[in-house]
Design a protein around this motif. Structure first.
Motif, PDB file in Angstrom:
ATOM      1  N   PHE A  18       0.832  -1.204   0.000  1.00  0.00           N
ATOM      2  CA  PHE A  18       0.000   0.000   0.000  1.00  0.00           C
ATOM      3  C   PHE A  18       0.869   1.258   0.000  1.00  0.00           C
ATOM      4  N   ASP A  19       1.971   1.227   0.763  1.00  0.00           N
ATOM      5  CA  ASP A  19       2.878   2.368   0.782  1.00  0.00           C
ATOM      6  C   ASP A  19       3.470   2.630  -0.597  1.00  0.00           C
ATOM      7  N   ALA A  20       3.765   1.538  -1.335  1.00  0.00           N
ATOM      8  CA  ALA A  20       4.350   1.694  -2.664  1.00  0.00           C
ATOM      9  C   ALA A  20       3.380   2.378  -3.619  1.00  0.00           C
ATOM     10  N   ILE A  21       2.093   2.139  -3.450  1.00  0.00           N
ATOM     11  CA  ILE A  21       1.085   2.733  -4.333  1.00  0.00           C
ATOM     12  C   ILE A  21       1.037   4.253  -4.147  1.00  0.00           C
ATOM     13  N   PHE A  22       1.108   4.696  -2.896  1.00  0.00           N
ATOM     14  CA  PHE A  22       0.951   6.120  -2.604  1.00  0.00           C
ATOM     15  C   PHE A  22       2.285   6.795  -2.272  1.00  0.00           C
ATOM     16  N   ASN A  71       4.490   8.427  -4.017  1.00  0.00           N
ATOM     17  CA  ASN A  71       4.742   9.757  -4.573  1.00  0.00           C
ATOM     18  C   ASN A  71       3.531  10.685  -4.503  1.00  0.00           C
ATOM     19  N   SER A  72       2.569  10.323  -3.694  1.00  0.00           N
ATOM     20  CA  SER A  72       1.372  11.162  -3.574  1.00  0.00           C
ATOM     21  C   SER A  72       1.497  12.068  -2.354  1.00  0.00           C
ATOM     22  N   ASP A  73       0.591  13.025  -2.265  1.00  0.00           N
ATOM     23  CA  ASP A  73       0.563  13.944  -1.133  1.00  0.00           C
ATOM     24  C   ASP A  73      -0.381  13.478  -0.028  1.00  0.00           C
TER      25      ASP A  73
END
Length: 313
Positions: free
Chosen positions: A291-295, A297-299
């Motif tokens: 789940f961390d890998a998915i987000f 580069n997100s804010d």
């Protein structure tokens, strides 16, 4: 000419013609799967195709005479479940008539195997012993699931106000006359009625459930040291955690025990995992990394994963 009556699907003759599961039978008794409207089959052709020409033959439908007899004896409505037939009472039978489940609603939670005794009665004792031994070789997991249901029910009872009676009192002949008292009446009076407090019953059952869990875990620790190949062993540290959470649940917050022991009993591998499943803790770490890998580069703020979903902190 098109038939539009109630029994048009059997040419207005529901006694001699059948459409068992929404498909149609050809005249030779075979099931038509071409997608075209086939002709109708007679009752005898259906019977011979579905059950076999002779008793106990079995037929093209895969159903046996034993299955039909047992369904008729049990009654209710039956549906083809793909692995056998299931009734409206949630009883499941195999195509050969054998019991697959006494209650499909609890399948996967409590597994109650069918016990079949064969041969003369002189050999039944050894057969029963073998079934009991087979169950005892793996009792910890189903025992934990059963105890979870008991403790959850006890929690519900403990938080239920009121009392109840079973008879109308010694003065009236102690006839069976159950009644619920929302005021939690303690009984007595001229009729000498005895009542039972629901909350106290729940508390007693809850304490008994905790005691049973301690005993099971104690045997599990014993197996850990004395019988390390047993399916019923647990680590001493897990015994300590289970006991601590059980006491906390019993004295302070029942919800904590319901959640903890529910995951431990029903999540594949429990909290710490087994030979087949990694368990909830390792699943949390794995899913969290994914789940961390998915987000990455997100804010968005970090999302935390739990065994049965996600929750933002």
């Amino acid at each position: 000419m098109f038939l539009q009556g109630t029994y048009a699907y059997v040419a207005n003759n529901p006694v001699m013609r059948f459409d068992v599961d929404g498909r149609w039978f050809n005249e030779d008794g075979t099931i038509n799967t071409s997608g075209r409207t086939p002709n109708f089959t007679t009752g005898k052709q259906y019977r011979d195709s579905f059950l076999g020409v002779n008793k106990n033959d079995g037929g093209g439908g895969g159903i046996s005479q034993e299955l039909l007899d047992r369904m008729l004896a049990l009654g209710g409505d039956w549906y083809n479940a793909g692995y056998g037939f299931e009734s409206s009472d949630h009883i499941a039978l195999g195509y050969n008539g054998s019991y697959l489940s006494l209650n499909t609603l609890i399948d996967g939670f409590i597994d109650i195997p069918e016990v079949v005794l064969t041969g003369s009665s002189s050999g039944w004792g050894s057969q029963i012993f073998g079934h009991v031994k087979s169950f005892m070789d793996n009792w910890y997991s189903p025992g934990g699931k059963l105890n979870w249901f008991v403790s959850s029910a006890a929690t519900a009872l403990e938080n239920t106000a009121g009392s109840f009676r079973i008879t109308n009192g010694d003065y009236n002949g102690s006839s069976f006359s159950p009644k619920y008292y929302q005021s939690a009446w303690t009984g007595g009076s001229r009729a000498r009625i005895t009542t039972y407090n629901i909350s106290k019953i729940g508390g007693f059952v809850g304490k008994a459930s905790f005691g049973a869990a301690v005993v099971m875990d104690g045997v599990g620790v014993y197996n850990y040291y004395r019988n390390p190949d047993s399916n019923n062993k647990i680590h001493p540290a897990k015994f300590g955690v289970n006991t601590a959470i059980g006491l906390y649940s019993l004295k302070i917050n029942p919800a904590a025990g319901i959640i903890y022991f529910g995951i431990d009993a029903f999540y594949p591998g429990g909290w710490t995992g087994d030979e087949k499943h990694p368990g909830a803790i390792k699943d949390i770490d794995r899913r969290q990394a994914e789940f961390d890998a998915i987000f990455k580069n997100s804010d968005m703020p970090r999302q935390y994963i739990f065994p049965y979903g996600s929750q933002k902190f």
